[in-house]
Design a protein around this motif. Structure first.
Motif, PDB file in Angstrom:
ATOM      1  N   PHE A 115      -8.471   7.095  -8.033  1.00  0.00           N
ATOM      2  CA  PHE A 115      -9.865   7.522  -7.906  1.00  0.00           C
ATOM      3  C   PHE A 115     -10.679   6.542  -7.060  1.00  0.00           C
ATOM      4  CE2 PHE A 115      -8.989  10.045 -11.870  1.00  0.00           C
ATOM      5  CZ  PHE A 115      -9.044  11.263 -11.231  1.00  0.00           C
ATOM      6  N   ARG A 116     -10.478   5.256  -7.274  1.00  0.00           N
ATOM      7  CA  ARG A 116     -11.241   4.264  -6.507  1.00  0.00           C
ATOM      8  C   ARG A 116     -10.987   4.420  -5.008  1.00  0.00           C
ATOM      9  NH1 ARG A 116      -9.516  -0.279  -8.702  1.00  0.00           N
ATOM     10  NH2 ARG A 116      -7.934  -0.621  -7.123  1.00  0.00           N
ATOM     11  N   ASN A 117      -9.745   4.590  -4.631  1.00  0.00           N
ATOM     12  CA  ASN A 117      -9.403   4.674  -3.214  1.00  0.00           C
ATOM     13  C   ASN A 117      -9.673   6.038  -2.613  1.00  0.00           C
ATOM     14  OD1 ASN A 117      -8.053   2.042  -2.261  1.00  0.00           O
ATOM     15  ND2 ASN A 117      -7.308   2.380  -4.337  1.00  0.00           N
ATOM     16  N   GLU A 118      -9.336   7.083  -3.314  1.00  0.00           N
ATOM     17  CA  GLU A 118      -9.446   8.416  -2.733  1.00  0.00           C
ATOM     18  C   GLU A 118     -10.860   8.967  -2.752  1.00  0.00           C
ATOM     19  OE1 GLU A 118      -6.381  10.958  -4.329  1.00  0.00           O
ATOM     20  OE2 GLU A 118      -4.785   9.655  -3.551  1.00  0.00           O
ATOM     21  N   ALA A 171       2.844   5.887  -2.957  1.00  0.00           N
ATOM     22  CA  ALA A 171       3.979   6.668  -3.462  1.00  0.00           C
ATOM     23  C   ALA A 171       3.891   6.827  -4.982  1.00  0.00           C
ATOM     24  CB  ALA A 171       5.296   6.003  -3.064  1.00  0.00           C
ATOM     25  N   LEU A 172       3.535   5.760  -5.679  1.00  0.00           N
ATOM     26  CA  LEU A 172       3.366   5.846  -7.131  1.00  0.00           C
ATOM     27  C   LEU A 172       2.210   6.793  -7.477  1.00  0.00           C
ATOM     28  CD1 LEU A 172       3.864   2.067  -7.988  1.00  0.00           C
ATOM     29  CD2 LEU A 172       5.366   3.944  -8.721  1.00  0.00           C
ATOM     30  N   GLN A 178       0.828  -1.201   0.000  1.00  0.00           N
ATOM     31  CA  GLN A 178       0.000   0.000   0.000  1.00  0.00           C
ATOM     32  C   GLN A 178       0.866   1.257   0.000  1.00  0.00           C
ATOM     33  OE1 GLN A 178      -2.983  -1.092  -1.157  1.00  0.00           O
ATOM     34  NE2 GLN A 178      -3.865   0.506   0.113  1.00  0.00           N
ATOM     35  N   THR A 179       1.970   1.215   0.725  1.00  0.00           N
ATOM     36  CA  THR A 179       2.889   2.355   0.777  1.00  0.00           C
ATOM     37  C   THR A 179       3.459   2.636  -0.608  1.00  0.00           C
ATOM     38  OG1 THR A 179       3.449   1.769   3.043  1.00  0.00           O
ATOM     39  CG2 THR A 179       4.954   3.268   1.904  1.00  0.00           C
ATOM     40  N   ARG A 211       9.986  -2.317 -12.816  1.00  0.00           N
ATOM     41  CA  ARG A 211       9.460  -3.616 -12.386  1.00  0.00           C
ATOM     42  C   ARG A 211       8.516  -3.429 -11.181  1.00  0.00           C
ATOM     43  NH1 ARG A 211      14.098  -7.142 -12.308  1.00  0.00           N
ATOM     44  NH2 ARG A 211      14.572  -6.113 -10.357  1.00  0.00           N
ATOM     45  N   THR A 212       8.892  -2.534 -10.286  1.00  0.00           N
ATOM     46  CA  THR A 212       8.039  -2.247  -9.129  1.00  0.00           C
ATOM     47  C   THR A 212       6.705  -1.673  -9.585  1.00  0.00           C
ATOM     48  OG1 THR A 212       9.957  -1.869  -7.721  1.00  0.00           O
ATOM     49  CG2 THR A 212       7.865  -0.936  -6.976  1.00  0.00           C
ATOM     50  N   PHE A 213       6.762  -0.744 -10.531  1.00  0.00           N
ATOM     51  CA  PHE A 213       5.516  -0.177 -11.056  1.00  0.00           C
ATOM     52  C   PHE A 213       4.636  -1.285 -11.614  1.00  0.00           C
ATOM     53  CE2 PHE A 213       2.701   1.356 -14.305  1.00  0.00           C
ATOM     54  CZ  PHE A 213       2.156   2.502 -13.743  1.00  0.00           C
ATOM     55  N   TYR A 214       5.203  -2.124 -12.490  1.00  0.00           N
ATOM     56  CA  TYR A 214       4.403  -3.150 -13.153  1.00  0.00           C
ATOM     57  C   TYR A 214       3.999  -4.286 -12.216  1.00  0.00           C
ATOM     58  CZ  TYR A 214       5.000  -0.771 -17.560  1.00  0.00           C
ATOM     59  OH  TYR A 214       4.945   0.161 -18.565  1.00  0.00           O
ATOM     60  N   TYR A 215       4.651  -4.413 -11.104  1.00  0.00           N
ATOM     61  CA  TYR A 215       4.226  -5.379 -10.098  1.00  0.00           C
ATOM     62  C   TYR A 215       2.875  -4.954  -9.512  1.00  0.00           C
ATOM     63  CZ  TYR A 215       4.037  -8.073  -5.789  1.00  0.00           C
ATOM     64  OH  TYR A 215       3.624  -8.894  -4.766  1.00  0.00           O
ATOM     65  N   HIS A 216       2.666  -3.650  -9.399  1.00  0.00           N
ATOM     66  CA  HIS A 216       1.448  -3.117  -8.781  1.00  0.00           C
ATOM     67  C   HIS A 216       0.372  -2.723  -9.784  1.00  0.00           C
ATOM     68  CE1 HIS A 216       3.158  -3.123  -4.779  1.00  0.00           C
ATOM     69  NE2 HIS A 216       4.239  -2.567  -5.279  1.00  0.00           N
TER      70      HIS A 216
END
Length: 190
Positions: free
Chosen positions: A56-59, A8-9, A3-4, A39-44
């Protein structure tokens, strides 16, 4: 940690959208701003639009908090306006890009949940069919999101509290009256 990283992204994308149009932002821009690798971006996230959807979904959903009752729904709706206003550049940038669908989808979803909870609360002791309740929910969902989209289209200049005051003057008590009319119709049929 997940989630962190997502937050951050999201913050990096929001930062970039303050100065660049969505169509000119790349995954490389986001990861460079965030200090992570691709790779970190595409992991999420599958792509930038998936990240935008996550934002948008979360905020949007979280800003309404507990303001989803018959007595407080206007406050919940005001919170959506205030969130959009606080994220002015992100919202206008999204609205004026192919990401507009993401914004609209989440506005419709958040407002649907808000109105559904109100209708469900008001109809609890009424004999109103699920079909009629769904019609009332959808009617108000489209009307309220229409207000939001028109406000965004006109560059978000009108004061959200004034919009809510005007809205309250126009529809105060109407959800209850609409459900009563549905109940009366239902009783006539049976």
């Amino acid at each position: 940690m997940s989630q962190t990283t997502k937050k951050a992204l999201a913050q990096s994308l929001k930062n970039l959208m303050n100065s660049k149009s969505l169509s000119k932002i790349t995954v490389n821009d986001i990861v460079k701003d965030c200090g992570v690798n691709r790779r970190t971006f595409y992991y999420h996230f599958q792509d930038i639009y998936a990240l935008l959807e996550w934002i948008f979904r979360n905020e949007v959903t979280s800003v309404m908090a507990e303001n989803k009752t018959y007595e407080t729904w206007q406050q919940g709706f005001l919170m959506i306006f205030l969130y959009l206003e606080q994220n002015h550049k992100l919202v206008l940038n999204t609205y004026n890009s192919i990401g507009r669908d993401q914004l609209e989808i989440h506005l419709y979803s958040a407002v649907y949940k808000l109105v559904f909870d109100v209708v469900d609360e008001v109809a609890v002791e009424m004999k109103v069919s699920e079909k009629d309740k769904e019609f009332v929910v959808n009617f108000y969902k489209f009307a309220l999101v229409g207000l939001l989209l028109e406000w965004i289209r006109t560059d978000m200049v009108e004061d959200p509290e004034k919009i809510i005051d005007n809205l309250n003057k126009v529809i105060n008590g109407d959800i209850h009256r609409a459900l009563l009319k549905c109940e009366v119709n239902q009783l006539r049929i049976t």
